[in-house]
Design a protein around this motif. Structure first.
Motif, PDB file in Angstrom:
ATOM      1  N   ALA A   1      -0.250   5.456  -7.870  1.00 49.08           N
ATOM      2  CA  ALA A   1       0.511   5.231  -6.640  1.00 49.08           C
ATOM      3  C   ALA A   1       0.313   6.404  -5.693  1.00 49.08           C
ATOM      4  O   ALA A   1       0.428   7.563  -6.111  1.00 49.08           O
ATOM      5  N   SER A   2       0.055   6.106  -4.444  1.00 53.19           N
ATOM      6  CA  SER A   2      -0.102   7.165  -3.439  1.00 53.19           C
ATOM      7  C   SER A   2       1.200   7.338  -2.660  1.00 53.19           C
ATOM      8  O   SER A   2       1.200   7.485  -1.446  1.00 53.19           O
TER       9      SER A   2
ATOM     10  N   GLN B   1      -9.288   0.023 -12.036  1.00 48.58           N
ATOM     11  CA  GLN B   1      -9.182  -1.137 -11.158  1.00 48.58           C
ATOM     12  C   GLN B   1      -8.448  -0.736  -9.887  1.00 48.58           C
ATOM     13  O   GLN B   1      -7.300  -0.297  -9.934  1.00 48.58           O
ATOM     14  N   SER B   2      -9.113  -0.854  -8.760  1.00 48.33           N
ATOM     15  CA  SER B   2      -8.543  -0.446  -7.473  1.00 48.33           C
ATOM     16  C   SER B   2      -7.809  -1.609  -6.823  1.00 48.33           C
ATOM     17  O   SER B   2      -8.364  -2.695  -6.666  1.00 48.33           O
ATOM     18  N   SER B   3      -6.556  -1.378  -6.440  1.00 47.06           N
ATOM     19  CA  SER B   3      -5.764  -2.403  -5.738  1.00 47.06           C
ATOM     20  C   SER B   3      -4.842  -1.701  -4.746  1.00 47.06           C
ATOM     21  O   SER B   3      -5.297  -1.146  -3.763  1.00 47.06           O
ATOM     22  N   ASP B   4      -3.559  -1.669  -5.026  1.00 49.73           N
ATOM     23  CA  ASP B   4      -2.619  -0.912  -4.205  1.00 49.73           C
ATOM     24  C   ASP B   4      -1.531  -0.342  -5.098  1.00 49.73           C
ATOM     25  O   ASP B   4      -1.452  -0.658  -6.289  1.00 49.73           O
ATOM     26  N   SER B   5      -0.683   0.495  -4.532  1.00 50.61           N
ATOM     27  CA  SER B   5       0.316   1.206  -5.336  1.00 50.61           C
ATOM     28  C   SER B   5       1.298   0.263  -6.019  1.00 50.61           C
ATOM     29  O   SER B   5       1.620   0.421  -7.201  1.00 50.61           O
ATOM     30  N   THR B   6       1.779  -0.723  -5.284  1.00 47.72           N
ATOM     31  CA  THR B   6       2.766  -1.644  -5.851  1.00 47.72           C
ATOM     32  C   THR B   6       2.174  -2.456  -6.989  1.00 47.72           C
ATOM     33  O   THR B   6       2.810  -2.652  -8.035  1.00 47.72           O
ATOM     34  N   THR B   7       0.943  -2.926  -6.815  1.00 53.28           N
ATOM     35  CA  THR B   7       0.268  -3.653  -7.884  1.00 53.28           C
ATOM     36  C   THR B   7       0.086  -2.762  -9.107  1.00 53.28           C
ATOM     37  O   THR B   7       0.288  -3.203 -10.253  1.00 53.28           O
ATOM     38  N   GLY B   8      -0.278  -1.510  -8.883  1.00 47.74           N
ATOM     39  CA  GLY B   8      -0.438  -0.576  -9.985  1.00 47.74           C
ATOM     40  C   GLY B   8       0.847  -0.371 -10.763  1.00 47.74           C
ATOM     41  O   GLY B   8       0.850  -0.361 -12.005  1.00 47.74           O
TER      42      GLY B   8
ATOM     43  N   SER C   1       0.836  -1.196   0.000  1.00 50.05           N
ATOM     44  CA  SER C   1       0.000   0.000   0.000  1.00 50.05           C
ATOM     45  C   SER C   1       0.872   1.248   0.000  1.00 50.05           C
ATOM     46  O   SER C   1       1.780   1.391   0.821  1.00 50.05           O
ATOM     47  N   GLY C   2       0.570   2.171  -0.905  1.00 52.87           N
ATOM     48  CA  GLY C   2       1.301   3.433  -0.919  1.00 52.87           C
ATOM     49  C   GLY C   2       1.002   4.273   0.305  1.00 52.87           C
ATOM     50  O   GLY C   2       1.863   5.012   0.789  1.00 52.87           O
ATOM     51  N   THR C   3      -0.227   4.157   0.811  1.00 55.08           N
ATOM     52  CA  THR C   3      -0.590   4.900   2.021  1.00 55.08           C
ATOM     53  C   THR C   3       0.234   4.415   3.197  1.00 55.08           C
ATOM     54  O   THR C   3       0.735   5.210   3.996  1.00 55.08           O
ATOM     55  N   ARG C   4       0.397   3.091   3.311  1.00 52.02           N
ATOM     56  CA  ARG C   4       1.235   2.552   4.384  1.00 52.02           C
ATOM     57  C   ARG C   4       2.677   3.007   4.207  1.00 52.02           C
ATOM     58  O   ARG C   4       3.333   3.419   5.173  1.00 52.02           O
ATOM     59  N   GLY C   5       3.180   2.932   2.974  1.00 56.73           N
ATOM     60  CA  GLY C   5       4.551   3.338   2.728  1.00 56.73           C
ATOM     61  C   GLY C   5       4.809   4.778   3.116  1.00 56.73           C
ATOM     62  O   GLY C   5       5.823   5.106   3.744  1.00 56.73           O
ATOM     63  N   ALA C   6       3.879   5.666   2.752  1.00 52.93           N
ATOM     64  CA  ALA C   6       4.029   7.084   3.097  1.00 52.93           C
ATOM     65  C   ALA C   6       3.907   7.295   4.598  1.00 52.93           C
ATOM     66  O   ALA C   6       4.672   8.059   5.198  1.00 52.93           O
ATOM     67  N   PHE C   7       2.962   6.600   5.224  1.00 58.84           N
ATOM     68  CA  PHE C   7       2.706   6.770   6.657  1.00 58.84           C
ATOM     69  C   PHE C   7       3.919   6.351   7.491  1.00 58.84           C
ATOM     70  O   PHE C   7       4.366   7.095   8.367  1.00 58.84           O
ATOM     71  N   ILE C   8       4.465   5.171   7.214  1.00 63.64           N
ATOM     72  CA  ILE C   8       5.587   4.692   8.037  1.00 63.64           C
ATOM     73  C   ILE C   8       6.845   5.520   7.815  1.00 63.64           C
ATOM     74  O   ILE C   8       7.678   5.657   8.718  1.00 63.64           O
ATOM     75  N   GLU C   9       6.965   6.112   6.636  1.00 67.54           N
ATOM     76  CA  GLU C   9       8.112   6.975   6.369  1.00 67.54           C
ATOM     77  C   GLU C   9       7.954   8.316   7.076  1.00 67.54           C
ATOM     78  O   GLU C   9       8.877   8.803   7.739  1.00 67.54           O
ATOM     79  N   LEU C  10       6.770   8.906   6.983  1.00 65.74           N
ATOM     80  CA  LEU C  10       6.538  10.228   7.569  1.00 65.74           C
ATOM     81  C   LEU C  10       6.633  10.219   9.091  1.00 65.74           C
ATOM     82  O   LEU C  10       7.075  11.203   9.695  1.00 65.74           O
ATOM     83  N   PHE C  11       6.244   9.105   9.713  1.00 66.20           N
ATOM     84  CA  PHE C  11       6.264   9.044  11.179  1.00 66.20           C
ATOM     85  C   PHE C  11       7.469   8.289  11.739  1.00 66.20           C
ATOM     86  O   PHE C  11       7.555   8.072  12.950  1.00 66.20           O
TER      87      PHE C  11
ATOM     88  N   SER D   1      -5.789   2.345  -3.924  1.00 68.96           N
ATOM     89  CA  SER D   1      -7.187   2.581  -3.535  1.00 68.96           C
ATOM     90  C   SER D   1      -7.381   3.990  -2.974  1.00 68.96           C
ATOM     91  O   SER D   1      -8.505   4.466  -2.883  1.00 68.96           O
ATOM     92  N   SER D   2      -6.292   4.656  -2.605  1.00 70.34           N
ATOM     93  CA  SER D   2      -6.390   6.045  -2.145  1.00 70.34           C
ATOM     94  C   SER D   2      -6.553   7.005  -3.318  1.00 70.34           C
ATOM     95  O   SER D   2      -7.256   8.017  -3.226  1.00 70.34           O
ATOM     96  N   VAL D   3      -5.899   6.698  -4.431  1.00 70.04           N
ATOM     97  CA  VAL D   3      -5.997   7.552  -5.613  1.00 70.04           C
ATOM     98  C   VAL D   3      -7.304   7.296  -6.374  1.00 70.04           C
ATOM     99  O   VAL D   3      -7.834   8.181  -7.040  1.00 70.04           O
ATOM    100  N   THR D   4      -7.822   6.077  -6.233  1.00 67.92           N
ATOM    101  CA  THR D   4      -9.003   5.678  -7.002  1.00 67.92           C
ATOM    102  C   THR D   4     -10.182   6.643  -6.913  1.00 67.92           C
ATOM    103  O   THR D   4     -10.779   6.981  -7.955  1.00 67.92           O
ATOM    104  N   PRO D   5     -10.586   7.136  -5.717  1.00 68.27           N
ATOM    105  CA  PRO D   5     -11.753   8.028  -5.668  1.00 68.27           C
ATOM    106  C   PRO D   5     -11.618   9.275  -6.531  1.00 68.27           C
ATOM    107  O   PRO D   5     -12.562   9.633  -7.249  1.00 68.27           O
ATOM    108  N   VAL D   6     -10.466   9.934  -6.502  1.00 66.28           N
ATOM    109  CA  VAL D   6     -10.309  11.134  -7.328  1.00 66.28           C
ATOM    110  C   VAL D   6     -10.150  10.748  -8.790  1.00 66.28           C
ATOM    111  O   VAL D   6     -10.591  11.484  -9.695  1.00 66.28           O
ATOM    112  N   MET D   7      -9.550   9.588  -9.064  1.00 69.23           N
ATOM    113  CA  MET D   7      -9.436   9.140 -10.454  1.00 69.23           C
ATOM    114  C   MET D   7     -10.814   8.850 -11.051  1.00 69.23           C
ATOM    115  O   MET D   7     -11.059   9.112 -12.235  1.00 69.23           O
TER     116      MET D   7
END
Length: 284
Positions: free
Chosen positions: A228-229, A207-214, A38-48, A182-188
């Motif tokens: 990718a988020s 097709q909604s999945s996760d950043s790495t799959t995308g 998940s790109g959201t997880r990747g960004a979250f764990i990096e930012l914190f 899946s985070s980018v999907t709503p605005v897309m």
């Protein structure tokens, strides 16, 4: 009478005991995290700072093993909304009134606070393609980056990333597939809807999945545009060209019944690493 009182007390003690065994202490924090990839997880764990380098320079994700791991933004919100002791993180643009976003270091997560640099927890929304793409894929990207597309971005609670002029594309026919975060999907989905009003000859499948799959799908050619988020990895940049289409904040969310309304960055880090396990430890 005395025997009845003793019996009632015994039943109460048994109920407390078995409730504790089934669900832990009444104030135990239930951590909800996104899945690997998940790109959201990747960004979250990096930012914190939850992701840290080991002695060999390898990045290690220290998210607690006790976390409930789910695979989409919507499931994070549903899970947190259904458990008064839970905490999770989502795209700010996906936030709704089923959960409560906490302030971080005293600052509310809003688009305005991201723009004025008061709220530090944000990341890019990227799309990525190979060098050679179809005319329709290029036209759709041109729309996304145009002032018309960026208005859609801002109207849906995200921050514009482009200052190009109005859309003036060629409106080609055909079909493209967009896959990933899946985070980018709503605005897309909103961008697709707006674009198809201008180009009725096009067909776009999302097709909604996760950043790495995308990113993998874009590299393999099973989709035309990957979502990718997060920033692209070095291995992905060897094959793909990224384009930032929006900036998005990350919101840390809790159940609406939770009295906690503010957490420090260090407290969030401690919670998701499993070092802080009770809401009593962060009570305001």
């Amino acid at each position: 009478m005395k025997k009845n009182v003793i019996l009632v007390l015994a039943l109460i003690m048994l109920t407390i005991f078995f409730t504790g065994c089934a669900g832990g202490g009444s104030n135990d924090i239930v951590v909800v995290s996104r899945e690997d990839g998940s790109g959201t997880r990747g960004a979250f764990i990096e930012l914190f700072g939850i992701e840290e380098k080991d002695a060999n320079g390898n990045k290690i994700d220290h998210t607690t093993d006790e976390a409930t791991v789910v695979n989409s933004t919507s499931i994070v919100m549903t899970t947190v909304a259904g458990n008064k002791n839970s905490i999770g993180y989502i795209s700010l643009g996906s936030l709704n009134d089923t959960v409560k976003a906490v302030k971080i270091d005293g600052t509310e997560p809003t688009v305005e606070n991201i723009k004025n640099n008061a709220y530090k927890v944000f990341r890019p929304f990227n799309i990525a393609t190979k060098e050679d793409i179809s005319e329709l894929a290029q036209d759709f990207i041109s729309f996304i980056l145009s002032s018309d597309g960026q208005k859609v971005v801002e109207d849906n609670g995200y921050i514009a990333a482009s200052e190009e002029g109005p859309y003036s594309g060629t409106k080609p026919s055909g079909k493209i597939v967009v896959e990933g975060s899946s985070s980018v999907t709503p605005v897309m989905e909103k961008l697709k809807e707006a674009y198809l009003k201008l180009n009725t000859n096009a067909e776009i499948e999302i097709q909604s999945s996760d950043s790495t799959t995308g990113m993998n799908s874009a590299m393999e050619g099973t989709c035309d545009i990957g979502m990718a988020s997060r920033e692209l990895k070095e291995s992905e940049l060897k094959s793909l060209k990224p384009t930032v289409i929006a900036m998005d904040g990350l919101a840390v969310i809790v159940n609406k019944e939770n009295p906690v309304s503010n957490l420090t960055s260090d407290q969030i880090k401690g919670i998701f690493k499993g070092e802080i396990t009770s809401w009593n430890e962060v009570a305001e």
